[in-house]
Enzyme design. Structure first.
Site, mmCIF file in Angstrom:
data_model
loop_
_atom_site.group_PDB
_atom_site.id
_atom_site.type_symbol
_atom_site.label_atom_id
_atom_site.label_comp_id
_atom_site.label_asym_id
_atom_site.label_seq_id
_atom_site.Cartn_x
_atom_site.Cartn_y
_atom_site.Cartn_z
ATOM 1 N N ASN A 106 0.832 -1.269 -0.120
ATOM 2 C CA ASN A 106 -0.058 -0.111 0.000
ATOM 3 C C ASN A 106 0.795 1.259 -0.076
ATOM 4 O O ASN A 106 0.573 2.283 -0.749
ATOM 5 C CB ASN A 106 -0.895 -0.055 1.135
ATOM 6 C CG ASN A 106 -0.114 0.053 2.639
ATOM 7 O OD1 ASN A 106 0.771 -0.813 2.635
ATOM 8 N ND2 ASN A 106 -0.770 0.744 3.716
ATOM 9 N N GLU A 112 3.668 -4.966 12.467
ATOM 10 C CA GLU A 112 2.278 -4.013 12.274
ATOM 11 C C GLU A 112 1.385 -4.471 11.573
ATOM 12 O O GLU A 112 1.725 -4.665 10.242
ATOM 13 C CB GLU A 112 2.779 -2.555 11.696
ATOM 14 C CG GLU A 112 1.738 -1.549 12.064
ATOM 15 C CD GLU A 112 1.521 -0.996 10.556
ATOM 16 O OE1 GLU A 112 0.119 -1.156 10.430
ATOM 17 O OE2 GLU A 112 2.061 -0.458 9.997
ATOM 18 N N CYS A 119 -3.360 1.227 6.512
ATOM 19 C CA CYS A 119 -3.285 0.357 7.680
ATOM 20 C C CYS A 119 -4.007 1.189 8.615
ATOM 21 O O CYS A 119 -4.719 0.703 9.444
ATOM 22 C CB CYS A 119 -1.965 -0.169 8.168
ATOM 23 S SG CYS A 119 -0.797 1.026 8.245
ATOM 24 N N GLU A 145 7.653 0.884 16.474
ATOM 25 C CA GLU A 145 8.684 1.716 15.442
ATOM 26 C C GLU A 145 8.550 3.017 15.824
ATOM 27 O O GLU A 145 7.590 3.551 16.365
ATOM 28 C CB GLU A 145 8.346 1.210 14.226
ATOM 29 C CG GLU A 145 8.422 -0.321 13.985
ATOM 30 C CD GLU A 145 7.958 -0.462 12.378
ATOM 31 O OE1 GLU A 145 8.934 -0.629 11.479
ATOM 32 O OE2 GLU A 145 6.811 -0.818 12.120
#
Length: 499
Positions: A168, A267, A301, A480
């Site tokens: 994405n 993630e 996301c 992160e």
């Protein structure tokens, strides 16, 4: 945000992809490849070679040799200066990266030129600066014999890192991992998504141009099971695995990582809520939610698929969001008026359309959209769907609970703050949320009760790269960003010296 205004033709980016192993481009020896299709019109961009065990082993072995050799011998200053040069070269080749990213994904130039490519470069500079300026702990210990002991921490690279990145935001999310990994002194083997192989390959040219030693950055193409992804996560010389993608895939990778006790950073999926209170600034709330639900054709996301609106403003919010959605312009990336591109692939379009059908089958009111748009010429063959809004579904509906990853959202009214929090938390995911309110006390109160890794108040996708980023529950493992990335990409050792 970039001020770059050039609009190169995406046709310049059409090419076959290649593995990048030990500083060289190769088609490998498997003889297997697949067609890379442009989602705009389903045309063939080129062919992509599929890595087998031999190619993956060569990439990991090269990464290990560079770690033990020239890369490992550089000082922190030398290493971070080199990464700054990587960032500068990405900027110098802005048009090349922009064309490749938009050809692979179909996203508008306006999106990629302001977000994807600048952030792809910034990820190297930011983490280079972080590594240079981060400290570790130091303690003085009184010993029983009256002497002192000095304790201090050292950060060492973890080793060879497997980077498995999504389609994405291909460049941005890949360099979000590669940047800190290399800044900390690791070497990497990247497996980009099979849907978007071009910019990861192109980055190999940048690495060679600025003199990054061979084997520091490697790319292998392929799929998951019984292909490059599985071979990479199983490799015994891989010391850590970082992945962004579906929760189900993360579970499979975690099983592979258990062999040899390799650490993981994930993630994963999300079903992110927005809470819109009656005391919000309605203009800002509508504008922000239009972005959070429909940016990048909903393929973010952090995007919003569940919207909860306080009842007094429910009808007004729905009407205004509907008007905003119907003002979106679908088209080619190069056209200045384009605000939305296609989905990433025809396969993904079938998935999203299956949810469009499920919503109607479960009794949704289709406020707008719900189908396939009429596109002109060759674009009619592309992976286009209409941006869609639903209302009227129960809390157990599939489209309210399952991640769709398309340009769609369901809007439901609520009556109390407690109800809004309960609805927002009623999911197995916990990645992100947005809260819209002008009440400062409510903003702090609600944000603190949401089971998410990141909560925006009166904003969305406003990122400070120094802050912790990641999800809770089934949305991920680890964090992160800034020093939090260093926690994964380094091993912390304690040195104790009796004085």
């Amino acid at each position: 945000m970039s001020t770059h205004t050039a609009r190169p033709s995406i046709e310049s980016a059409r090419r076959d992809a290649a593995h990048f192993i030990d500083g060289a481009f190769t088609q490998g020896a498997t003889g297997k490849s697949w067609e890379n299709h442009c989602p705009l019109d389903n045309s063939v961009i080129g062919h992509v070679p599929e890595a087998g065990k031999a190619e993956v082993d060569a990439a990991v072995t090269a990464a290990r040799a560079a770690l033990d050799g020239p890369w490992g011998e550089l000082t922190v200053a030398q290493r971070t200066d080199m990464l700054a040069a990587v960032a500068n070269e990405i900027t110098n080749r802005f048009d090349d990266f922009l064309a490749a990213e938009c050809l692979d994904t179909g996203k508008p130039y306006g999106t990629a030129s302001h977000i994807d490519i600048p952030r792809g470069a910034a990820n190297f500079k930011m983490f280079a600066e972080t590594v240079k300026n981060i400290s570790t702990e130091t303690f003085i210990l009184d010993t029983p014999d009256g002497a002192n002991a000095l304790n201090y921490g050292l950060r060492r690279p973890k080793g060879v890192i497997a980077v498995i990145s999504p389609w994405n935001l291909p460049l941005l999310l890949m360099t979000w991992k590669v940047g800190p990994a290399l800044a900390c002194g690791n070497t990497v083997v990247v497996k980009p998504s099979e849907e978007t192989p071009l910019t990861a390959t192109l980055l190999g040219e940048v690495m060679n141009k600025v003199g990054v030693p061979k084997g520091v950055y490697n790319v292998v193409h392929g799929f998951g099971p019984n292909s490059a992804g599985e071979f990479l996560t199983q490799h015994p010389l891989v010391n850590g695995i970082t992945f962004t993608g579906e929760t189900r895939t993360g579970e499979a990778i975690m099983k592979q990582a258990a062999v040899g006790l390799r650490q993981v950073s994930f993630e994963l999926g999300g079903k992110n809520p927005a809470l819109v209170f009656a005391d919000c600034d309605l203009d800002k709330a509508v504008e922000g939610t239009l972005r959070s639900a429909f940016a990048n054709c909903g393929q973010v996301c952090l995007g919003t698929e569940r919207i909860y609106v306080e009842r007094p403003i429910f009808e007004a919010f729905v009407a205004r969001l509907k008007a905003g959605v119907e003002g979106l312009r679908l088209g080619r990336p190069e056209e200045p008026s384009t605000t939305m591109g296609p989905l990433v692939s025809m396969e993904h379009r079938e998935k999203v359309l299956s949810y469009y059908k499920a919503a109607v089958d479960e009794g949704a009111t289709v406020v707008t959209g719900g189908g396939v748009p009429d596109m002109p010429g060759d674009l009619a063959q592309g992976a286009w769907v209409e941006p869609t809004i639903w209302t009227g579904l129960g809390d157990d509906a599939r489209v309210v609970n399952e991640e769709i990853f398309g340009p769609c959202c369901h809007i439901r009214p609520f009556d109390t703050e407690e109800e809004a929090i309960r609805l927002a938390n009623s999911t197995r995911y916990g990645l992100a949320a947005a809260v819209w309110t002008e009440n400062l006390a409510r903003a702090h109160r609600v944000a603190g009760k949401l089971d998410v890794g990141i909560c925006w108040v009166n904003s969305w996708f406003l990122r400070d790269l120094r802050t912790a980023f990641g999800g809770s529950k089934q949305s991920g493992i680890g964090r992160e960003g800034g020093v939090h990335s260093l926690e994964f990409y380094t091993e912390l050792s304690n040195v104790c010296i009796k004085l």
